[in-house]
Every structure is written in C-alpha cells, then in structure tokens.
Design an enzyme around this catalytic site. Sequence first.
Site, PDB file in Angstrom:
ATOM      1  N   GLY A 198      12.974  23.101  54.825  1.00 24.32           N
ATOM      2  CA  GLY A 198      12.690  24.278  54.003  1.00 24.32           C
ATOM      3  C   GLY A 198      13.808  24.498  53.003  1.00 24.32           C
ATOM      4  O   GLY A 198      14.525  23.552  52.637  1.00 24.32           O
ATOM      5  N   VAL A 202      17.587  29.658  53.858  1.00 24.39           N
ATOM      6  CA  VAL A 202      17.263  29.780  55.290  1.00 24.39           C
ATOM      7  C   VAL A 202      18.006  28.701  56.081  1.00 24.39           C
ATOM      8  O   VAL A 202      18.448  28.944  57.210  1.00 24.39           O
ATOM      9  CB  VAL A 202      15.731  29.696  55.506  1.00 24.39           C
ATOM     10  N   GLY A 203      18.180  27.538  55.463  1.00 22.05           N
ATOM     11  CA  GLY A 203      18.915  26.452  56.124  1.00 22.05           C
ATOM     12  C   GLY A 203      20.284  26.918  56.616  1.00 22.05           C
ATOM     13  O   GLY A 203      20.726  26.564  57.715  1.00 22.05           O
ATOM     14  N   GLU A 220      16.512  19.468  56.369  1.00 25.55           N
ATOM     15  CA  GLU A 220      15.807  18.762  55.286  1.00 25.55           C
ATOM     16  C   GLU A 220      15.538  19.809  54.216  1.00 25.55           C
ATOM     17  O   GLU A 220      14.590  20.586  54.322  1.00 25.55           O
ATOM     18  CB  GLU A 220      14.496  18.150  55.818  1.00 25.55           C
ATOM     19  N   CYS A 254       9.192  18.482  47.700  1.00 25.89           N
ATOM     20  CA  CYS A 254      10.662  18.600  47.729  1.00 25.89           C
ATOM     21  C   CYS A 254      11.352  17.554  46.856  1.00 25.89           C
ATOM     22  O   CYS A 254      12.397  17.825  46.292  1.00 25.89           O
ATOM     23  CB  CYS A 254      11.165  18.512  49.163  1.00 25.89           C
TER      24      CYS A 254
HETATM   25  P1  NAD Z   1       8.732  28.287  54.232  1.00 22.00           P
HETATM   26  O1  NAD Z   1       8.773  29.631  53.574  1.00 22.00           O
HETATM   27  O2  NAD Z   1       7.468  27.836  54.880  1.00 22.00           O
HETATM   28  O3  NAD Z   1       9.923  28.278  55.285  1.00 22.00           O
HETATM   29  C1  NAD Z   1      10.157  27.162  56.112  1.00 22.00           C
HETATM   30  C2  NAD Z   1      10.189  27.614  57.567  1.00 22.00           C
HETATM   31  O4  NAD Z   1      11.296  28.491  57.753  1.00 22.00           O
HETATM   32  C3  NAD Z   1       8.945  28.369  57.978  1.00 22.00           C
HETATM   33  O5  NAD Z   1       8.497  27.869  59.224  1.00 22.00           O
HETATM   34  C4  NAD Z   1       9.394  29.804  58.050  1.00 22.00           C
HETATM   35  O6  NAD Z   1       8.724  30.552  59.030  1.00 22.00           O
HETATM   36  C5  NAD Z   1      10.859  29.667  58.405  1.00 22.00           C
HETATM   37  N1  NAD Z   1      11.661  30.786  57.892  1.00 22.00           N
HETATM   38  C6  NAD Z   1      11.545  31.377  56.686  1.00 22.00           C
HETATM   39  N2  NAD Z   1      12.483  32.350  56.559  1.00 22.00           N
HETATM   40  C7  NAD Z   1      13.193  32.354  57.704  1.00 22.00           C
HETATM   41  C8  NAD Z   1      14.306  33.108  58.182  1.00 22.00           C
HETATM   42  N3  NAD Z   1      14.860  34.075  57.452  1.00 22.00           N
HETATM   43  N4  NAD Z   1      14.794  32.832  59.415  1.00 22.00           N
HETATM   44  C9  NAD Z   1      14.227  31.849  60.171  1.00 22.00           C
HETATM   45  N5  NAD Z   1      13.174  31.117  59.762  1.00 22.00           N
HETATM   46  C10 NAD Z   1      12.663  31.345  58.560  1.00 22.00           C
HETATM   47  O7  NAD Z   1       9.107  27.121  53.228  1.00 22.00           O
HETATM   48  P2  NAD Z   1      10.131  27.115  52.021  1.00 22.00           P
HETATM   49  O8  NAD Z   1      11.520  27.275  52.517  1.00 22.00           O
HETATM   50  O9  NAD Z   1       9.649  27.958  50.906  1.00 22.00           O
HETATM   51  O10 NAD Z   1       9.903  25.585  51.609  1.00 22.00           O
HETATM   52  C11 NAD Z   1      10.169  25.129  50.356  1.00 22.00           C
HETATM   53  C12 NAD Z   1      11.574  24.534  50.312  1.00 22.00           C
HETATM   54  O11 NAD Z   1      11.656  23.487  51.251  1.00 22.00           O
HETATM   55  C13 NAD Z   1      11.920  23.944  48.980  1.00 22.00           C
HETATM   56  O12 NAD Z   1      13.279  24.213  48.715  1.00 22.00           O
HETATM   57  C14 NAD Z   1      11.732  22.455  49.224  1.00 22.00           C
HETATM   58  O13 NAD Z   1      12.480  21.628  48.357  1.00 22.00           O
HETATM   59  C15 NAD Z   1      12.163  22.332  50.634  1.00 22.00           C
HETATM   60  N6  NAD Z   1      11.541  21.179  51.258  1.00 22.00           N
HETATM   61  C16 NAD Z   1      12.315  20.161  51.677  1.00 22.00           C
HETATM   62  C17 NAD Z   1      11.725  19.041  52.240  1.00 22.00           C
HETATM   63  C18 NAD Z   1      12.532  17.881  52.723  1.00 22.00           C
HETATM   64  O14 NAD Z   1      11.954  17.069  53.408  1.00 22.00           O
HETATM   65  N7  NAD Z   1      13.806  17.777  52.407  1.00 22.00           N
HETATM   66  C19 NAD Z   1      10.346  18.972  52.371  1.00 22.00           C
HETATM   67  C20 NAD Z   1       9.597  20.049  51.941  1.00 22.00           C
HETATM   68  C21 NAD Z   1      10.190  21.159  51.389  1.00 22.00           C
END
Ligand code: NAD
Length: 469
Positions: A198, A202-203, A220, A254
């Site tokens: 994600g 959040v990471g 990731e 991503c």
């Molecule tokens: P998202 O909003 O679905 O969040 C990802 C997960 O994190 C979800 O399961 C969500 O419930 C959880 N989450 C969200 N906020 C949280 C918090 N405060 N505390 C704990 N958990 C939480 O997805 P997103 O983050 O919008 O995804 C898009 C991002 O992910 C982009 O930056 C994209 O580049 C990146 N991404 C990376 C990869 C990779 O493989 N490197 C793949 C896809 C997407």
Amino acid sequence: MAITEDRSTMQEHAAAIVKGVRSTFDSGRTRDIAWRQRQLAGLVEMLEEHEEAFLDAMAADLGRPRFEGWMADLRVTLRDANELRRNLRSWARDERVRPPWQLLGTRNRIVREPLGAVLVIAPWNYPIHLLVSPLAAALAAGNTAVVKPSEVTPTVSGALARYIPMHVDPEAVAVVEGGVPETQALLTQRFDRIFYTGNGHVGRQIAEAAARHLTPVTLELGGKSPVIVDRDANLDSAARRIVWGKFLNAGQTCVAPDYVLAHESVHDALVDKLASTIRERYGDDPRTSDSFGRIVNERHALRLQGLLAAGGFKAVACGGDVDAGARYVAPTVLAGVDPDAAVMGEEIFGPILPVLPVRDVDEAIAYVNGHDKPLALYVFTGSSRTADHVLRQTSSGGACVNEVVSHVLPAALPFGGVGPSGTGAYHGRWGFEEFSHRKAVMDRPTWLELAMMYAPYTALKERIVRRLF
Ligand code: NAD
C-alpha cells in the site's frame, strides 16, 4: 470472519483469530511439504473455479475490463502459485555449504524454516493478486496466515472471504475483512512477519506497530516511477509501451510510469505520439471504450481533478476531462510540465501523464536522485551505454530498458522497492525466501576437537591459532 465492534472487542477478536492460526502452526502440520502443496493446489483451484465471480467482483469495484482483470490479477497469481508448487520441494531442501578448511570435518547447511503466523495486508488496485500471491508464498514456506483484503474493493474482499476458506485449510488461513480499525486491531497482535502492500504513509504506521514486537516487515510501497526518454529513443515504440503501462487499470498500478522526463529535442514529438496512441487504443471518447477502467472511488477521482486544476503545465495534449461522480478520468497527457506543478508533488496513481522537458540525461538523473528512490524506473534510449549510465547512477526497486512494467512478470526476478518505495521482495523463489528463516546449522563429529581454542590459553595455542585463522 468480520470484526466490527468497539476497539477492545476488536482487539479480543483479533487476538482470538491470531491464537487460532498460531495453534495450527504449533501443531506442526504446516511444515509438511505435502500439506503446503495441497494449499497451493487449493489456491490454484480457487482462482480457476471462481474466475467468473472474481472478474465480476473486479468489474463491480474497479470498472475493470475483464481482459485486464484476468491478465493482470488472476493470470499472474496463478503463475506465482504454480511456480511455487513446481519448485517448492527443491527450494525447501536443506542447502549444504562447504566449511572453511580450518573447519574441515564439520557438516554445514542452511535449513529453511517457516516463520510462524504471518499477516498479509493488501490494497485495492490489484486486489486478488496482491493478497493471494503473498499468501501463496507464505503457505509455501510453511506458515499460517491472517489476510486482510482492502475495504476499498468490498466486492472482491467479500469474494476472497468466501472462497479462501473453501479451498485452503481454514484453520491455517483466516480472512479478516474490514478497514482501518480492524487492521489496527490486528496490528496490536504479535506476528512473525507482516507483509504490507500500500502507500508509504500507512507503511510507516505498519513498521511502527511491527517494531513493538520486533516483527520483521515486508513493505511493498509505491512512489513516483519516472520514465527517461533520451533523444535517440525509438519514439513510436516508446509511446506504444508507455501508453500501455500507464493506462492499464486507469493508471492505478504501483509500477505505472508516473511521469516522463523527455529530452527537450524530442519532447513535442513524444507528446504527439502519446496522444495519437491513446486515440488509437481508446478512441476519440475513451469514456465509451470497453478497454479503459475507472477510478476506484469518487474521492480519488476528485483528487486527480484537483491535480489537473492546480495547473503548472503548458498544455493538456490529450484528455483532461473528469466526471468524478462516474469515477471517470480521461487518459491525459500534460505537456511542458513544471517540476513544481502539483501533479509532480505526489504519486499520481491515475491516468494522468506529465511530460517534462530536460536538457540531457544527466539532468534527468539529477531530478530522479533529488527525490525518493522510486519503485520502478524506465529508460528509453537507442544506446546501451546511456541505459547503463542511467541504471548505475540511479537507485530504484526495479527497472526496464525500452519497456515499462514488464519486469514484474518473470517469476525469477525479485519484485520490491528500495528505501521509501519498500523493503523486502517476493515473486517466485524470492517470496519463498521472504517467508522463510534461513537457519545456519553446523554438525561437528565428536572425534573432531578444536582443542587449541579451549582455555587455558597459552602462548603456544595463540601462535597456532594466529597461523590457522
Ligand atoms: P488501501 O487504501 O487499500 O490500503 C492498503 C491496506 O492498508 C488496506 O488493507 C487498508 O485497510 C490498510 N490501511 C489503510 N489505512 C490504514 C491505517 N491507517 N492503519 C492500518 N491499515 C491501514 O491502498 P492504498 O494504500 O491506497 O494503495 C495504493 C498505494 O499502494 C499506492 O501508493 C501504490 O503505489 C501502492 N502499491 C504498491 C504495490 C507494490 O507492490 N509495491 C502494489 C500496489 C499498490
């Protein structure tokens, strides 16, 4: 399993769920290779049997064209699971290593052991692949898992929650549906690895929560993946490939090209070719094209509209229309973009492609190095020297020369970020390794003593040891 109560009840439920999968791990059955093979076969069977339901779910949540859903979500996940099945036995085998000559007579090996109970948190953009592929790697390595699909794609989340327990050992894998509170409840628990895909914001929270238990993390993440187009690039080919990788899944990939740094002498020609390629692929009104997806929700469509409204570019060469209510953002190319434009301030994650003119490749390299290390970097050039120069002078999770995105396809290549774009890697053997501990084991026969290492230390022992080691 859904957990929807107040915070302390959620934590109790999370604890019970983790206790369940942990006790399955402790039972020892997941160490058996045949058990692992069965779980992988179960995941393959699930994807094949419920293909239609999964494609429908992705169409409902993401307006995803079925061809894209099959190719970029289901097909790549099947590839990962099958690759693990084929190679599992040999990857799981102990690896003998030679001892240094001073330790001749000892037997040394690396033993791959499972980590325990792991947590996989997935995002919405490739909602099946980004949950099931890490799960497959975790199971192949002999772990049990709690998996958390994204609440942003609720139909897919529901389908995963329904089908996963039908096809894999339900005591070894728990699917937890929900959003931030449910995920945070899970994060209070101790896991043996947390695999999060994600955004980086959040990471950081995931890494902090994991640090409380000294749990290792795989992150990731994303970021702005640049494309550098030099003056000697084949512009027709560059436009064809960039348009494919950028507008797949309406730019919500991503590793999608985020922006282009084009040599100033080819900037205009490239912009024209990008625009004409978009028209060829999606027609004069891409809204009516069956091959172009939608933005995941209105909030993100409005965010993209805001980036366009903020300006900071010379021209909209193509697209520019947004209908936030219909979650539609046209495939858009922005020409002559200013490095300070809003669109350059964050990961776009949508079908907007800014093109910035640069004086030469070194200016492009300096720009890239002045920002976070990206998840992917792409260079288009007719010169392998230039390509090598760019690859050696920059750092990114992965890279392609005269191509975009496809480096994620070969299972033998590690997929992951570096620094702000992520930590750790998976796909194929890399995923198996990510979810395994490499235990160093030495076995020394009882007849072989290294007596000169033992006390009492004497001058003679020291002389011998200094010579030997
Ligand atoms: P998202 O909003 O679905 O969040 C990802 C997960 O994190 C979800 O399961 C969500 O419930 C959880 N989450 C969200 N906020 C949280 C918090 N405060 N505390 C704990 N958990 C939480 O997805 P997103 O983050 O919008 O995804 C898009 C991002 O992910 C982009 O930056 C994209 O580049 C990146 N991404 C990376 C990869 C990779 O493989 N490197 C793949 C896809 C997407």
